[in-house]
Scaffold this active site. Structure first.
Site, short mmCIF file in Angstrom:
data_model
loop_
_atom_site.label_atom_id
_atom_site.label_comp_id
_atom_site.label_asym_id
_atom_site.label_seq_id
_atom_site.Cartn_x
_atom_site.Cartn_y
_atom_site.Cartn_z
N ALA A 25 2.20 14.62 -11.67
CA ALA A 25 1.88 15.87 -12.36
C ALA A 25 2.37 17.07 -11.56
O ALA A 25 2.49 17.02 -10.35
CB ALA A 25 0.38 15.98 -12.58
N ASP A 137 -16.50 13.92 -7.05
CA ASP A 137 -15.44 14.28 -6.11
C ASP A 137 -15.58 15.73 -5.67
O ASP A 137 -14.62 16.50 -5.70
CB ASP A 137 -14.07 14.00 -6.72
#
Lengths: 542, 340
Positions: A25, A137
């Site tokens: 990405a 996260d």
């Protein structure tokens, strides 16, 4: 609340500059033409790099469009452009906290800034938890700052809903329904119970990561980040991680943090998840009283920063290596019995994630490429240890200890000494040395078999013993090499202004210890080879 | 808030009844005073949250089977589900999410070992029409979509949706420009076509002609990469399922289908190529290949063999290699024949 509808076709946007990149990405700064050319961030994900089915991308896209909170990064919309998925998001011009820290505040932020950004993050966390979502996260790399000082939590790539997750058991079952099992996150920030995922974990795992993030903001890096990710996991399990040790080590930096801060962090880092406060309770902690506001952040943190595009360019020049980028994105893989799922996230910005590997304050990380192949071999061991905790090899050692066979008599006491050193040192090479112990114990077990049954196994077993020893020797050689390059790097670190003398001393000691061990192993190797020789002879004689 | 609630205990059934009353209010009264309406909406929000925590438990307690059963029974005793679905657009985002999770959970709740949600839906099939058409409303799509996917866990409900005219609409829904919605629709589409084996086989047998005509032209030959990629994967899953073997035989006997698959094999995307191979191999492995299939394969034999020589998966895959070897063998052994 009326949501502006962002256009769903490529031609409505104009890409300006790259501001982040990962394996699959790229994040761009872009303008949305029909909306007065307002600035947005667009993450373009290469779907063809994505081998699995798209269930997790779908989940994340859904999560991002259904969450609505001022401290959570939302996706305006997402649509496909040929093979790419474009995710249009607000442009957070100051980038992630991690990128701010590495580019301008390598020793960490001031306490007032920390209090403000953490409080905002906590608001996001409170909302998420209330929705039944775990972020999984939390770290400075996922906290984004805008030019007006607003703070948003990003990256829901590994987030999970306790209501929808496939990891949760169905509600009628007797096992706990509010617990998750899969391992997810980034090692340095992962709570112990997440690593031990078979026991299950819940919201409090985010609180642990929040505590680690607080330390990261305070000191510029998370605890144990001088170890490669997988080793920091082992450390968390084999030795009970004590923040006091970490704090001691950071004392030399002359950074004083208030008692409130230390208390707040300590409460998040309780080994027992039940004793950690909820996000709601944490928000009431005195540390977050009289917090500064966004303006304060603008004046005290954001002034004079490089723009995200400048930072990206600078980083691109510093570290163009694709291998490291890969490792930074793949670090989210899971360990243990669960199927290994590698997530490509759609909402994170991949801001300078590789910094963790390249920043001069983490000398070990710099030699990662050197460790790489060595590491791969070791991973098997680490996984083993992660699964069985510490007991298994100690048990093996005792087993070995009872043997009266001559080979055992020679090796076991040495191995036993090593166990003691492993227990008493709190320094970083511990994880590596525990591997050595595991090896020695394996070898001991092989030796037993050989001596119990001298007739039939005699040829095969000693050979495996020798190969184990050669392996061991190679691994020790490798370790020596690593440690010496570590030392070299430490010198370099000092030049950049990192003075950590005790660390250097520790390393010196480690080197000495490792070379001693190496010698010892060589001696053992020689002794065993002799034994093997004599056994072979005996076989031949027979 | 929780302790406040404990002080005046209401049974799960009470909570459902109150929810229903409020929903009726929301549904009918559009011209009440604003502050009154807001008050009721706030109450409704709270109730939905409570229903959710009874069904799922919360951080302090596990769900209690008896309470879940009571709640479920009361919920389906009257038209609460219909009210929830109809009123959903009027609720706040947070309440919509809670309501969706409640509805989803209720599909799995058993009362006297019966899934009473299924009975209710069977008597109220028009609700499924509402849910499916939710894909046309960007604000509702993800909520209705999630509810729908839970509802089609019931076989009879899946059969209803499969046999309804909605099935045709899915070919468009999964290509909507909005990725969240399109991918939600794909997930539902896939679920419909894979979950209940016997129902799917019956559906495909009965609707073979129009279904695969649409599937080929709209999905496999779509200009959208993601559509093609998901469609070829799903096609493989369907055809390789043992319960669909008759359909598979029919599919691999058509030269038009073969032509489409051969085009997909030439895609520049490795992922699509690999998935296409898993369908293509069925054409080659078929022991009763119709002459027209044989003649296409023979005409392209050299090209195909050359193609397969360099065709590899990125990671080693023994099954793939074995399949490939088999396909190559089959193709190499073909001889142009008029008979057979």
């Amino acid at each position: 609340m009326v949501q502006l509808q962002y256009p769903l076709e490529e031609t409505s946007y104009q890409l300006l500059e790259k501001i982040g990149a990962g394996v699959s990405a790229t994040v761009y700064k872009a303008i949305c033409l029909p909306m007065n050319s307002s600035i947005v961030a667009i993450k373009a994900i290469d779907l063809d790099r994505y081998r699995a089915e798209f269930d997790d991308i779908r989940q994340e896209a859904k999560t991002m469009s259904l969450l609505s909170h001022p401290n959570i990064l939302k996706a305006y919309c997402s649509f496909t452009v040929n093979r790419h998925l474009w995710v249009v998001m607000p442009f957070m011009s100051a980038g992630s906290l991690q990128s701010i820290i590495t580019s301008s505040y390598p020793d960490g932020l001031s306490e007032s800034c920390i209090a403000f950004v953490l409080k905002e993050t906590l608001n996001a966390l409170l909302y998420l938890h209330d929705q039944g979502h775990l972020h999984r996260d939390i770290k400075s790399g996922n906290i984004l700052i805008d030019s007006d000082g607003s703070v948003k939590l990003a990256d829901f790539g590994v987030s999970a809903s306790i209501y929808e997750s496939k990891h949760t058991s169905s509600c009628s079952s007797s096992s706990s329904s509010m617990m998750l099992k899969g391992v997810a996150g980034t090692p340095y920030w992962m709570a112990p119970e997440v690593i031990h995922s078979h026991t299950g974990y819940s919201f409090k795992a985010d609180i642990w990561s929040f505590g680690i993030t607080a330390l990261e903001l305070a000191h510029g890096r998370p605890p144990l980040s001088h170890l490669p990710p997988s080793k920091s996991l082992v450390m968390r399990i084999t030795s009970r991680f004590q923040i006091s040790d970490y704090e001691k080590r950071n004392k030399e930096k002359n950074k004083k943090f208030s008692k409130n801060f230390r208390e707040m962090v300590a409460s998040c880092l309780d080994q027992d998840p039940a004793k950690r406060p909820t996000a709601e309770k944490l928000l009431k902690h005195p540390f977050f009283k009289n917090c500064k506001n966004a303006d304060f952040l603008v004046k005290n943190l954001l002034r004079g920063l490089l723009t995200v595009e400048q930072r990206f360019k600078k980083n691109g020049l510093d570290c163009p290596s694709p291998i490291h980028q890969e490792s930074s994105e793949e670090e989210l893989s899971s360990v243990g019995d669960d199927p290994i799922v590698k997530h490509r996230r759609i909402s994170g910005w991949n801001f300078n994630e590789e910094d963790l590997q390249f920043s001069p304050v983490f000398p070990t990380e710099r030699v990662e490429s050197l460790i790489k192949s060595h590491e791969e071999q070791e991973d098997e061991f680490i996984v083993k240890q992660v699964r069985f905790g510490g007991e298994s090899f100690f048990h093996d050692l005792e087993f070995g200890h009872q043997q009266t066979d001559s080979v055992q008599a020679q090796t076991t006491p040495v191995a036993h000494d090593e166990v003691i050193t492993v227990q008493s040192t709190i320094d970083e090479p511990e994880a590596e040395r525990s591997n050595v112990v595991g090896m020695v114990s394996d070898m001991g077990a092989n030796g037993n078999l050989g001596s119990d049954d001298p007739g039939s196994r005699i040829v095969t077993v000693p050979q495996s013993m020798v190969s184990t020893l050669t392996w061991l020797k190679r691994s020790l050689d490798d370790e020596r090499q690593i440690v010496s390059s570590l030392l070299a790097n430490c010198g370099a670190g000092e030049a950049v202004g990192v003075t950590d003398t005790s660390r250097e001393e520790q390393l010196q000691k480690t080197i000495e210890q490792l070379s001693l061990e190496l010698k010892e192993e060589k001696r053992k190797n020689a002794a065993l080879e002799m034994v093997v020789g004599s056994l072979r002879k005996r076989v031949q004689d027979q | 808030m929780k302790s406040l609630f404990k002080s005046k205990p209401r049974t799960p059934a009470d909570l459902v009844r109150q929810t229903r009353e409020l929903l009726i209010f929301v549904d009918s009264n559009s011209n009440t005073r604003e502050d009154k309406r807001q008050e009721k909406m706030a109450e409704l929000t709270k109730l939905l949250r409570e229903l959710k925590s009874i069904l799922y438990g919360n951080s302090e307690s596990e769900p209690v089977a008896e309470a879940c059963a009571q709640l479920t029974q009361e919920f389906f005793r009257e038209n609460t589900l219909r009210l929830v679905i109809i009123c959903l657009p009027k609720l706040s985002l947070e309440s919509r999410k809670d309501a969706t999770q409640v509805v989803a959970n209720l599909q799995r709740q058993q009362v006297h070992s019966r899934l009473i949600a299924s009975d209710y839906l069977e008597a109220n099939k028009d609700l499924l029409d509402l849910l499916v058409s939710g894909y046309e409303d960007p604000d509702m799509a993800l909520h209705y979509g999630a509810m729908l996917r839970e509802c089609i866990r019931h076989q009879s409900i899946a059969r209803y949706v499969l046999e309804s005219d909605h099935m045709k609409k899915f070919f468009d829904y999964i290509q909507l420009p909005n990725f969240d919605i399109a991918s939600d629709a794909s997930a539902t589409f896939k679920e419909l076509l894979t979950r209940h084996k016997s129902t799917v086989a019956a559906f495909l047998t009965k609707n073979y002609d129009w279904f695969f005509a649409e599937y080929n032209s709209k999905l496999l030959e779509s200009t959208n990469y993601l559509t093609r990629r998901q469609a070829i994967k799903l096609l493989g899953d369907m055809l390789l399922d043992r319960s669909n073997s008759a359909i598979m035989m029919r599919y691999v006997s058509s030269k038009d289908n073969l032509r489409i698959l051969m085009t997909l094999l030439r895609e520049s995307s490795k992922n699509i190529q690999i998935e296409a191979f898993h369908v293509f191999k069925l054409f080659a492995a078929n022991q009763n290949k119709p002459p027209e299939i044989v003649s296409i394969l023979v005409a392209n034999r050299d090209k195909l063999l050359r193609f397969f020589r360099d065709f590899k998966t990125e990671k080693e895959d023994e099954q793939f290699d074995a399949d490939k070897a088999q396909v190559v063998k089959e193709i190499a052994a073909l001889e142009p024949r008029d008979r057979s």
